[in-house]
Design a protein around this motif. Structure first.
Motif, PDB file in Angstrom:
ATOM      1  N   LYS A  36       8.576  20.151  25.778  1.00  0.00           N
ATOM      2  CA  LYS A  36       7.444  21.073  25.899  1.00  0.00           C
ATOM      3  C   LYS A  36       6.830  20.994  27.296  1.00  0.00           C
ATOM      4  O   LYS A  36       6.394  22.004  27.840  1.00  0.00           O
ATOM      5  N   ALA A  37       6.794  19.797  27.878  1.00  0.00           N
ATOM      6  CA  ALA A  37       6.263  19.644  29.231  1.00  0.00           C
ATOM      7  C   ALA A  37       7.140  20.386  30.240  1.00  0.00           C
ATOM      8  O   ALA A  37       6.630  21.015  31.168  1.00  0.00           O
TER       9      ALA A  37
ATOM     10  N   VAL B 170       8.611  11.743  21.523  1.00  0.00           N
ATOM     11  CA  VAL B 170       8.616  11.654  22.985  1.00  0.00           C
ATOM     12  C   VAL B 170       9.554  12.716  23.569  1.00  0.00           C
ATOM     13  O   VAL B 170       9.207  13.397  24.542  1.00  0.00           O
ATOM     14  N   GLU B 171      10.725  12.882  22.972  1.00  0.00           N
ATOM     15  CA  GLU B 171      11.660  13.895  23.462  1.00  0.00           C
ATOM     16  C   GLU B 171      11.068  15.298  23.302  1.00  0.00           C
ATOM     17  O   GLU B 171      11.217  16.147  24.182  1.00  0.00           O
ATOM     18  N   GLY B 172      10.384  15.551  22.185  1.00  0.00           N
ATOM     19  CA  GLY B 172       9.732  16.848  21.980  1.00  0.00           C
ATOM     20  C   GLY B 172       8.660  17.110  23.022  1.00  0.00           C
ATOM     21  O   GLY B 172       8.539  18.218  23.548  1.00  0.00           O
ATOM     22  N   ILE B 173       7.884  16.082  23.325  1.00  0.00           N
ATOM     23  CA  ILE B 173       6.826  16.217  24.334  1.00  0.00           C
ATOM     24  C   ILE B 173       7.435  16.488  25.701  1.00  0.00           C
ATOM     25  O   ILE B 173       6.964  17.349  26.450  1.00  0.00           O
ATOM     26  N   LYS B 174       8.514  15.790  26.028  1.00  0.00           N
ATOM     27  CA  LYS B 174       9.184  16.025  27.315  1.00  0.00           C
ATOM     28  C   LYS B 174       9.700  17.454  27.406  1.00  0.00           C
ATOM     29  O   LYS B 174       9.570  18.111  28.439  1.00  0.00           O
TER      30      LYS B 174
ATOM     31  N   ASP C  44       5.909  23.419  32.522  1.00  0.00           N
ATOM     32  CA  ASP C  44       6.085  23.355  33.973  1.00  0.00           C
ATOM     33  C   ASP C  44       6.794  24.606  34.490  1.00  0.00           C
ATOM     34  O   ASP C  44       6.384  25.188  35.503  1.00  0.00           O
ATOM     35  N   ALA C  45       7.820  25.048  33.776  1.00  0.00           N
ATOM     36  CA  ALA C  45       8.541  26.257  34.201  1.00  0.00           C
ATOM     37  C   ALA C  45       7.631  27.477  34.151  1.00  0.00           C
ATOM     38  O   ALA C  45       7.646  28.316  35.057  1.00  0.00           O
TER      39      ALA C  45
END
Length: 94
Positions: free
Chosen positions: A32-33, A26-30, A37-38
């Motif tokens: 990468k998201a 979950v932390e990895g996905i956050k 986004d940037a």
């Protein structure tokens, strides 16, 4: 205090390991998201940076190809005859 059996301890260990794996995922996905986004925000702020250079390159390649075709046509005997006939007709008019 209640003692837990060996089976319960293994289950708790497996569940703890799975929970840790899920949390890392979950932390990895956050992360990468956030990076995605940037990047999208940067592209939205400067949508055509670099596009002009690519467009000029395509136009230059196309123009060079067209020029090569024209040179090949003008070097042909038929084109030479046609041009010389046009020039002689124009000279007769003057």
């Amino acid at each position: 205090m209640k003692k837990t059996s060996g089976m319960a301890q293994r289950q708790n260990s497996i569940i703890g390991t799975m929970a840790g794996t899920v949390n890392r995922t979950v932390e990895g996905i956050k992360c990468k998201a956030c990076v995605l986004d940037a990047r999208l925000r940067t592209m939205a702020a400067e949508p055509e940076s670099g596009a002009a250079t690519a467009e000029y390159a395509v136009v230059l390649v196309a123009a060079t190809g067209f020029a090569a075709v024209l040179v090949a046509l003008l070097k042909s005997d038929m084109a030479k005859k046609l041009l010389s006939d046009m020039i002689s007709k124009a000279m007769k008019v003057i």
